[in-house]
Motif scaffolding. Structure first.
Motif, PDB file in Angstrom:
ATOM      1  N   ILE A 100      14.973   0.599  -6.915  1.00 45.62           N
ATOM      2  CA  ILE A 100      15.681   1.657  -6.193  1.00 45.62           C
ATOM      3  C   ILE A 100      16.895   2.111  -6.996  1.00 45.62           C
ATOM      4  N   GLY A 101      17.623   1.149  -7.561  1.00 46.33           N
ATOM      5  CA  GLY A 101      18.774   1.502  -8.390  1.00 46.33           C
ATOM      6  C   GLY A 101      18.383   2.310  -9.610  1.00 46.33           C
ATOM      7  N   ASP A 102      17.265   1.942 -10.242  1.00 44.37           N
ATOM      8  CA  ASP A 102      16.805   2.687 -11.418  1.00 44.37           C
ATOM      9  C   ASP A 102      16.436   4.122 -11.052  1.00 44.37           C
ATOM     10  N   LEU A 103      15.803   4.307  -9.895  1.00 42.76           N
ATOM     11  CA  LEU A 103      15.456   5.665  -9.474  1.00 42.76           C
ATOM     12  C   LEU A 103      16.716   6.484  -9.214  1.00 42.76           C
ATOM     13  N   LEU A 104      17.674   5.929  -8.505  1.00 42.48           N
ATOM     14  CA  LEU A 104      18.913   6.660  -8.231  1.00 42.48           C
ATOM     15  C   LEU A 104      19.614   7.058  -9.530  1.00 42.48           C
ATOM     16  N   ALA A 105      19.539   6.190 -10.532  1.00 45.07           N
ATOM     17  CA  ALA A 105      20.209   6.472 -11.808  1.00 45.07           C
ATOM     18  C   ALA A 105      19.562   7.639 -12.552  1.00 45.07           C
ATOM     19  N   ARG A 106      18.325   7.995 -12.197  1.00 43.43           N
ATOM     20  CA  ARG A 106      17.633   9.084 -12.891  1.00 43.43           C
ATOM     21  C   ARG A 106      18.130  10.462 -12.459  1.00 43.43           C
ATOM     22  N   PHE A 107      18.812  10.534 -11.321  1.00 41.81           N
ATOM     23  CA  PHE A 107      19.253  11.830 -10.815  1.00 41.81           C
ATOM     24  C   PHE A 107      20.562  12.258 -11.466  1.00 41.81           C
ATOM     25  N   THR A 137       0.815  -1.219   0.000  1.00 43.44           N
ATOM     26  CA  THR A 137       0.000   0.000   0.000  1.00 43.44           C
ATOM     27  C   THR A 137       0.846   1.265   0.000  1.00 43.44           C
ATOM     28  N   SER A 138       2.110   1.180   0.451  1.00 41.74           N
ATOM     29  CA  SER A 138       2.977   2.360   0.424  1.00 41.74           C
ATOM     30  C   SER A 138       3.185   2.873  -0.997  1.00 41.74           C
ATOM     31  N   ARG A 139       3.160   1.964  -1.961  1.00 39.43           N
ATOM     32  CA  ARG A 139       3.314   2.385  -3.356  1.00 39.43           C
ATOM     33  C   ARG A 139       2.183   3.330  -3.759  1.00 39.43           C
ATOM     34  N   TRP A 140       0.967   3.039  -3.300  1.00 38.47           N
ATOM     35  CA  TRP A 140      -0.164   3.883  -3.666  1.00 38.47           C
ATOM     36  C   TRP A 140      -0.017   5.274  -3.063  1.00 38.47           C
ATOM     37  N   GLY A 141       0.425   5.323  -1.806  1.00 37.60           N
ATOM     38  CA  GLY A 141       0.635   6.623  -1.182  1.00 37.60           C
ATOM     39  C   GLY A 141       1.702   7.432  -1.894  1.00 37.60           C
ATOM     40  N   THR A 142       2.770   6.754  -2.321  1.00 32.49           N
ATOM     41  CA  THR A 142       3.845   7.444  -3.040  1.00 32.49           C
ATOM     42  C   THR A 142       3.343   7.983  -4.373  1.00 32.49           C
ATOM     43  N   ARG A 143       2.567   7.180  -5.091  1.00 35.33           N
ATOM     44  CA  ARG A 143       2.021   7.651  -6.373  1.00 35.33           C
ATOM     45  C   ARG A 143       1.113   8.857  -6.156  1.00 35.33           C
ATOM     46  N   SER A 144       0.304   8.815  -5.110  1.00 40.98           N
ATOM     47  CA  SER A 144      -0.587   9.937  -4.822  1.00 40.98           C
ATOM     48  C   SER A 144       0.216  11.193  -4.497  1.00 40.98           C
ATOM     49  N   TYR A 145       1.302  11.030  -3.738  1.00 40.49           N
ATOM     50  CA  TYR A 145       2.185  12.156  -3.409  1.00 40.49           C
ATOM     51  C   TYR A 145       2.758  12.771  -4.684  1.00 40.49           C
ATOM     52  N   VAL A 146       3.262  11.917  -5.569  1.00 39.14           N
ATOM     53  CA  VAL A 146       3.887  12.408  -6.801  1.00 39.14           C
ATOM     54  C   VAL A 146       2.863  13.130  -7.672  1.00 39.14           C
ATOM     55  N   GLY A 206      14.852  16.803  -4.258  1.00 45.61           N
ATOM     56  CA  GLY A 206      14.023  16.032  -3.343  1.00 45.61           C
ATOM     57  C   GLY A 206      14.812  15.604  -2.129  1.00 45.61           C
ATOM     58  N   HIS A 207      14.277  15.884  -0.947  1.00 51.90           N
ATOM     59  CA  HIS A 207      14.986  15.540   0.283  1.00 51.90           C
ATOM     60  C   HIS A 207      14.447  14.218   0.814  1.00 51.90           C
ATOM     61  N   PHE A 208      15.250  13.179   0.732  1.00 49.85           N
ATOM     62  CA  PHE A 208      14.959  11.768   0.976  1.00 49.85           C
ATOM     63  C   PHE A 208      14.431  11.140  -0.315  1.00 49.85           C
ATOM     64  N   LEU A 209      14.671   9.844  -0.442  1.00 51.56           N
ATOM     65  CA  LEU A 209      14.466   9.181  -1.725  1.00 51.56           C
ATOM     66  C   LEU A 209      12.994   8.989  -2.069  1.00 51.56           C
ATOM     67  N   TYR A 210      12.231   8.396  -1.143  1.00 54.30           N
ATOM     68  CA  TYR A 210      10.794   8.194  -1.364  1.00 54.30           C
ATOM     69  C   TYR A 210      10.020   8.913  -0.269  1.00 54.30           C
ATOM     70  N   LEU A 222      20.113  12.572   0.342  1.00 62.38           N
ATOM     71  CA  LEU A 222      19.843  11.367   1.120  1.00 62.38           C
ATOM     72  C   LEU A 222      20.488  11.471   2.494  1.00 62.38           C
ATOM     73  N   GLY A 223      19.654  11.307   3.518  1.00 61.10           N
ATOM     74  CA  GLY A 223      20.150  11.279   4.886  1.00 61.10           C
ATOM     75  C   GLY A 223      19.415  10.243   5.701  1.00 61.10           C
ATOM     76  N   GLU A 224      18.794   9.281   5.001  1.00 64.61           N
ATOM     77  CA  GLU A 224      18.003   8.260   5.667  1.00 64.61           C
ATOM     78  C   GLU A 224      18.851   7.452   6.640  1.00 64.61           C
ATOM     79  N   SER A 225      18.279   7.176   7.799  1.00 60.85           N
ATOM     80  CA  SER A 225      18.981   6.325   8.752  1.00 60.85           C
ATOM     81  C   SER A 225      19.086   4.900   8.226  1.00 60.85           C
ATOM     82  N   SER A 226      18.124   4.498   7.420  1.00 58.90           N
ATOM     83  CA  SER A 226      18.122   3.146   6.881  1.00 58.90           C
ATOM     84  C   SER A 226      17.299   3.118   5.602  1.00 58.90           C
ATOM     85  N   PHE A 227      17.676   2.243   4.690  1.00 55.39           N
ATOM     86  CA  PHE A 227      16.886   2.034   3.481  1.00 55.39           C
ATOM     87  C   PHE A 227      15.959   0.830   3.632  1.00 55.39           C
TER      88      PHE A 227
END
Length: 409
Positions: A178-185, A108-117, A136-140, A161-166
């Motif tokens: 996650i790797g594909d998203l990082l490659a977009r920056f 369900t987190s995916r749906w929240g992320t899509r709604s945010y975007v 963007g401050h933090f990855l997702y 990125l300053g996340e305590s954990s991924f």
């Protein structure tokens, strides 16, 4: 004490002027409001420093309608638009659901992320720009939104990125995603070498895309003041031994472990600045809750010792702020504290070992001379972590990324 504790950190620096004025920055992040005044105050501090250096900053901070159901928000939501801190803040609404794993790798987190975007994209399309870079401050979900907005607006995107954990990402997204998203920056700012190594080694991010800029502290705001005066202002007893912990009241930060560590010494009082489900209680708790960020240095100055048995961090702002106020530190003997803490300023322990934590706290509280030595060392060490210096480095990197002109795919 400095005359203006809320002013941006304008201290001396050997970095010289960096970047060109007028960088047009579109940031996606959380941002404090009257409803949540303590929300991501360190992000606010950095954006204000960037603005003070000449950047033109616009903030999109989508807000979940679920806040209407949360006691911590007073069942309220922040305004959709407001001018705050001389910045224009846009808070479109989006929908989040409980973080629940579903069959077939869905979550369900995916749906929240899509709604945010989608919410962020709607505002960006209305604003139109022009912008030089998205940030963007933090990855997702913030970094993903910055990548989508960068592609839509035709400008480079940068993630900080300053996340305590991924781990919370790994529970929702595949490593490849996650790797594909990082490659977009076009570029990635990491606040520690650990985060850089994780992105490069685990997710395949090109090392030359990453810059490591440890967090910084506003040393005009976070400066020591007379302890007795600070205790009077905070309503704390003048002569009691007091420890303080700053951070979310959650298992990772360890507020209940702190209470367990001092329970055999009832003369010790404890202050907890933060919010969350693990709220300490009992006669030793002198205060637990949220205070305005500009008042945190007063509470730090009122304490004898800073204690944070955290299980994971990026680069702890709370520890840096405590050091800048001259507090000795008791924290975790884990890799994320390497380069931040040493034996001159801290005692490092196994954060899950109550006996080690107790011994460290009692050792320092019972030795005022050692605490004074550590105070001097902490103030010296904090000089290497100035927010103004970090902001200059971040701005220079943002300008470098903007000049490259590469747009997220």
């Amino acid at each position: 004490m400095p005359a203006d504790r809320g002013a941006p950190d304008r201290g001396p620096s050997d970095l010289g002027a960096v970047g060109r004025e007028g960088l047009r920055l579109l940031a996606t992040c959380n941002y404090p409001s009257d409803v949540r005044p303590s929300l991501q105050v360190f992000v606010r501090a950095l954006l204000l420093e960037l603005r003070a250096l000449g950047a033109d900053v616009t903030v999109i901070a989508p807000e979940s309608i679920a806040n209407l159901t949360k006691p911590v928000t007073g069942f309220r939501m922040a305004p959709r638009r407001e001018d705050r801190d001389q910045l224009r803040i846009h808070r479109p609404r989006y929908v989040t659901l409980s973080k629940v794993p579903l069959p077939f790798g869905l979550h369900t987190s995916r749906w929240g992320t899509r709604s945010y975007v989608r919410a962020a994209l709607g505002v960006a399309e209305q604003l139109g720009g022009p912008y030089d870079v998205t940030y963007g401050h933090f990855l997702y979900p913030h970094g993903l939104a910055a990548a989508v907005l960068g592609r839509k607006l035709g400008v480079p995107a940068v993630a900080s990125l300053g996340e305590s954990s991924f781990s919370r990402y790994d529970n929702v997204y595949e490593e490849r995603e996650i790797g594909d998203l990082l490659a977009r920056f076009t570029g990635v700012v990491a606040n520690s070498e650990l985060i850089k190594d994780r992105c490069v080694q685990k997710y395949g991010l090109a090392a030359d895309k990453v810059r490591v800029f440890p967090n910084g502290v506003n040393r005009e705001l976070f400066a020591p003041m007379d302890r007795r005066t600070a205790r009077h202002r905070c309503g704390l007893p003048p002569d009691r031994a007091i420890i303080i912990s700053v951070g979310q009241l959650v298992e990772r930060k360890g507020p209940l472990r702190v209470m367990k560590a001092i329970e055999s010494r009832p003369e010790i009082g404890a202050v907890f600045l933060g919010e969350g489900p693990q709220v300490p209680s009992g006669p030793q708790v002198l205060f637990s809750g949220v205070v305005p960020h500009e008042e945190v240095p007063i509470w730090l100055s009122a304490a004898d010792l800073f204690v944070l048995p955290t299980l994971d961090e990026g680069c702890s702002n709370a520890i840096l702020e405590a050091m800048s106020c001259g507090l000795p530190i008791v924290s975790s003997d884990l890799p994320f504290n390497d380069g931040l803490l040493d034996e001159a300023v801290s005692l490092l322990v196994d954060p899950l070992d109550p006996s080690q934590l107790s011994t460290a706290v009692f050792t320092l509280l019972d030795d005022p001379g050692r605490r004074e030595e550590m105070k001097a060392a902490a103030l010296t060490s904090a000089r290497h972590f100035r927010l103004s210096d970090r902001a200059q480095r971040v701005l220079a990197f943002l300008r470098e990324c903007a000049d490259r002109g590469s747009v997220p795919r």
